[in-house]
Enzyme design. Sequence first.
Site, PDB file in Angstrom:
ATOM      1  N   GLU A  16     -61.793 -74.748 -34.232  1.00  0.00           N
ATOM      2  CA  GLU A  16     -61.347 -73.826 -35.290  1.00  0.00           C
ATOM      3  C   GLU A  16     -62.099 -72.499 -35.211  1.00  0.00           C
ATOM      4  OE1 GLU A  16     -59.585 -72.722 -37.539  1.00  0.00           O
ATOM      5  OE2 GLU A  16     -58.405 -74.285 -38.533  1.00  0.00           O
ATOM      6  N   ARG A  99     -65.256 -78.840 -49.103  1.00  0.00           N
ATOM      7  CA  ARG A  99     -66.118 -78.166 -48.129  1.00  0.00           C
ATOM      8  C   ARG A  99     -65.552 -76.798 -47.818  1.00  0.00           C
ATOM      9  NH1 ARG A  99     -63.582 -77.600 -43.372  1.00  0.00           N
ATOM     10  NH2 ARG A  99     -62.093 -79.168 -42.663  1.00  0.00           N
ATOM     11  N   ASN A 101     -64.049 -73.958 -45.418  1.00  0.00           N
ATOM     12  CA  ASN A 101     -63.096 -74.031 -44.321  1.00  0.00           C
ATOM     13  C   ASN A 101     -63.086 -72.689 -43.569  1.00  0.00           C
ATOM     14  OD1 ASN A 101     -61.150 -75.542 -42.849  1.00  0.00           O
ATOM     15  ND2 ASN A 101     -59.504 -74.437 -43.863  1.00  0.00           N
ATOM     16  N   ASP A 211     -51.930 -72.576 -40.334  1.00  0.00           N
ATOM     17  CA  ASP A 211     -53.379 -72.790 -40.303  1.00  0.00           C
ATOM     18  C   ASP A 211     -54.082 -71.445 -40.166  1.00  0.00           C
ATOM     19  OD1 ASP A 211     -55.950 -73.870 -39.943  1.00  0.00           O
ATOM     20  OD2 ASP A 211     -55.214 -75.562 -38.795  1.00  0.00           O
TER      21      ASP A 211
END
Length: 308
Positions: A16, A99, A101, A211
């Site tokens: 990512e 959390r 990201n 995404d």
Amino acid sequence: MSVEVVIPNATPGTGEGPHWDDSTRSLVFVDITQKNVFRWDSVTGSLQKVHLEDEVGCVVPCKKGGFLVAVGRTIFHLEWSSQKLTKLHEIPLKGVGNRFNDGKCDPAGRFWIGTMGKVLSFEPLTFDMEKGELYCLDVDGSFHKRLDKMTICNGLAWSSDHKTMYFIESIPGQIMAFDYDVTSGNICNRRTVVNFGEFDPTDPENLGIPDGMTIDTNDNIWVAFYGTGQVICFNPQTGKMLRKIEIPCKRTTSCCFGGENLDELYVTTAQAGSTEEEREAFPASGSVFRVTGLGVKGHPANVFNGNF
């Protein structure tokens, strides 16, 4: 156009957050679930890694040196050579385990970062809903919550004139735009520019889960779609799809422009959650891909320009 593997199988978990560091001609990115931060030197081909103690959402360079890293629910400053971590901010626990990201810096050097609820399962893909928030770490070190009651805060990008901020909420699948004040960092006039709806893996026409995202110098946005192995370019003014890139990996996660002329598109992918059959069909899953010959360029990536 050409699609090639440039860093093979670097992220066996969830690759990512690619960020091209123009000053060093290197790519930094993370493997969320393997808890690693990577730096790849495009000149020498060397790949360095720092292992952290919790899932790591993203990494961005700092103008004064080092990097900001989002680890679990905490933002740290990372000094690469010593691997020293300095804690900056921590957010409260929400639900079964939220959390940090995806995150990026705006044109003024502020650090914008979203959070998400815990992944409850991969098959089917389910999350702890409405536990996500969007935060901004300002250059003076102050930390502000800008949005709440989201599920998965994801890709960020700013228009060339700095007057519009684009933002992805992966669930329920929307690209939003805000009027942006680069002087204050304030956002307003929220609207949806592309609405994909719920992801249905049985529908061959479904694009997947939006995404990570980047933007080119024509102000068109490039979005990686998790679950369908695609990066798709949209005109955010009209919502029209302009171009589609097929990546030989189902779980495409994010993208950024890089290379000496900022005309190469780097795409991160994931292997976490895949079946044995999927890995056999897509052996390059978890690699970083490079797309060339697109005929477009990106902007130099923004870095954090503030105090710690």
